[in-house]
Design a protein around this motif. Sequence first.
Motif, PDB file in Angstrom:
ATOM      1  N   THR A  75       0.831  -1.205   0.000  1.00 23.91           N
ATOM      2  CA  THR A  75       0.000   0.000   0.000  1.00 23.91           C
ATOM      3  C   THR A  75       0.869   1.260   0.000  1.00 23.91           C
ATOM      4  O   THR A  75       0.549   2.238  -0.677  1.00 23.91           O
ATOM      5  N   LEU A  76       1.974   1.224   0.722  1.00 28.76           N
ATOM      6  CA  LEU A  76       2.884   2.374   0.734  1.00 28.76           C
ATOM      7  C   LEU A  76       3.514   2.567  -0.638  1.00 28.76           C
ATOM      8  O   LEU A  76       3.601   3.695  -1.136  1.00 28.76           O
ATOM      9  N   TYR A  77       3.952   1.483  -1.271  1.00 29.70           N
ATOM     10  CA  TYR A  77       4.561   1.581  -2.598  1.00 29.70           C
ATOM     11  C   TYR A  77       3.566   2.094  -3.631  1.00 29.70           C
ATOM     12  O   TYR A  77       3.916   2.893  -4.493  1.00 29.70           O
ATOM     13  N   VAL A  78       2.309   1.642  -3.563  1.00 26.90           N
ATOM     14  CA  VAL A  78       1.294   2.100  -4.509  1.00 26.90           C
ATOM     15  C   VAL A  78       1.021   3.585  -4.299  1.00 26.90           C
ATOM     16  O   VAL A  78       0.906   4.351  -5.260  1.00 26.90           O
ATOM     17  N   LEU A  93       1.601   9.179  -6.243  1.00 32.40           N
ATOM     18  CA  LEU A  93       2.007  10.570  -6.044  1.00 32.40           C
ATOM     19  C   LEU A  93       3.146  10.958  -6.990  1.00 32.40           C
ATOM     20  O   LEU A  93       3.174  12.086  -7.509  1.00 32.40           O
ATOM     21  N   ALA A  94       4.079  10.052  -7.228  1.00 29.60           N
ATOM     22  CA  ALA A  94       5.175  10.345  -8.157  1.00 29.60           C
ATOM     23  C   ALA A  94       4.645  10.513  -9.577  1.00 29.60           C
ATOM     24  O   ALA A  94       5.078  11.411 -10.313  1.00 29.60           O
ATOM     25  N   GLY A  95       3.684   9.680  -9.989  1.00 28.96           N
ATOM     26  CA  GLY A  95       3.086   9.817 -11.310  1.00 28.96           C
ATOM     27  C   GLY A  95       2.316  11.110 -11.450  1.00 28.96           C
ATOM     28  O   GLY A  95       2.377  11.774 -12.492  1.00 28.96           O
ATOM     29  N   LEU A  96       1.569  11.477 -10.406  1.00 27.69           N
ATOM     30  CA  LEU A  96       0.832  12.736 -10.416  1.00 27.69           C
ATOM     31  C   LEU A  96       1.780  13.934 -10.511  1.00 27.69           C
ATOM     32  O   LEU A  96       1.558  14.858 -11.290  1.00 27.69           O
ATOM     33  N   PHE A  97       2.859  13.895  -9.745  1.00 26.09           N
ATOM     34  CA  PHE A  97       3.852  14.970  -9.794  1.00 26.09           C
ATOM     35  C   PHE A  97       4.487  15.054 -11.172  1.00 26.09           C
ATOM     36  O   PHE A  97       4.681  16.162 -11.709  1.00 26.09           O
ATOM     37  N   ALA A  98       4.835  13.908 -11.752  1.00 20.82           N
ATOM     38  CA  ALA A  98       5.456  13.906 -13.081  1.00 20.82           C
ATOM     39  C   ALA A  98       4.497  14.463 -14.133  1.00 20.82           C
ATOM     40  O   ALA A  98       4.914  15.231 -15.011  1.00 20.82           O
TER      41      ALA A  98
END
Length: 119
Positions: free
Chosen positions: A66-69, A74-79
């Motif tokens: 769950t932490l990795y997902v 969040l990383a995809g949203l930021f990118a």
Amino acid sequence: MSVSSETTSRVITLSVTGKDAEGVARVANAIAEEVSEVAQNVQMAQSVNVIDRADAPASPSGPNRTLYVAVAFLAGLFAAVAIIVLIDMLNTRVRSSEDAEDLLGISVIGRIPVLKDGR
């Protein structure tokens, strides 16, 4: 199963992994007992001690999915936001009369309308 040893000590690390936690713990403990008996016979050692016995873990030791997902989301949203901002900053097209006035510093006195048929 893996066995490793430090070069400057006589401590041997035994690591056993598998699907059944109880069975893996039994295998690791049995191997440790056999290795200690063999080491006593081969090295003529007085005693060989097992430092830690294997215990079956109460929960899986794998990654926290769950932490990795959440971090990947969040990383995809930021990118995505960073790419959109970068594309907007690199866009140099003049889209309106206000953009032309700001860019050239002169007033627009007329413009040609665009027809729907393209004529």
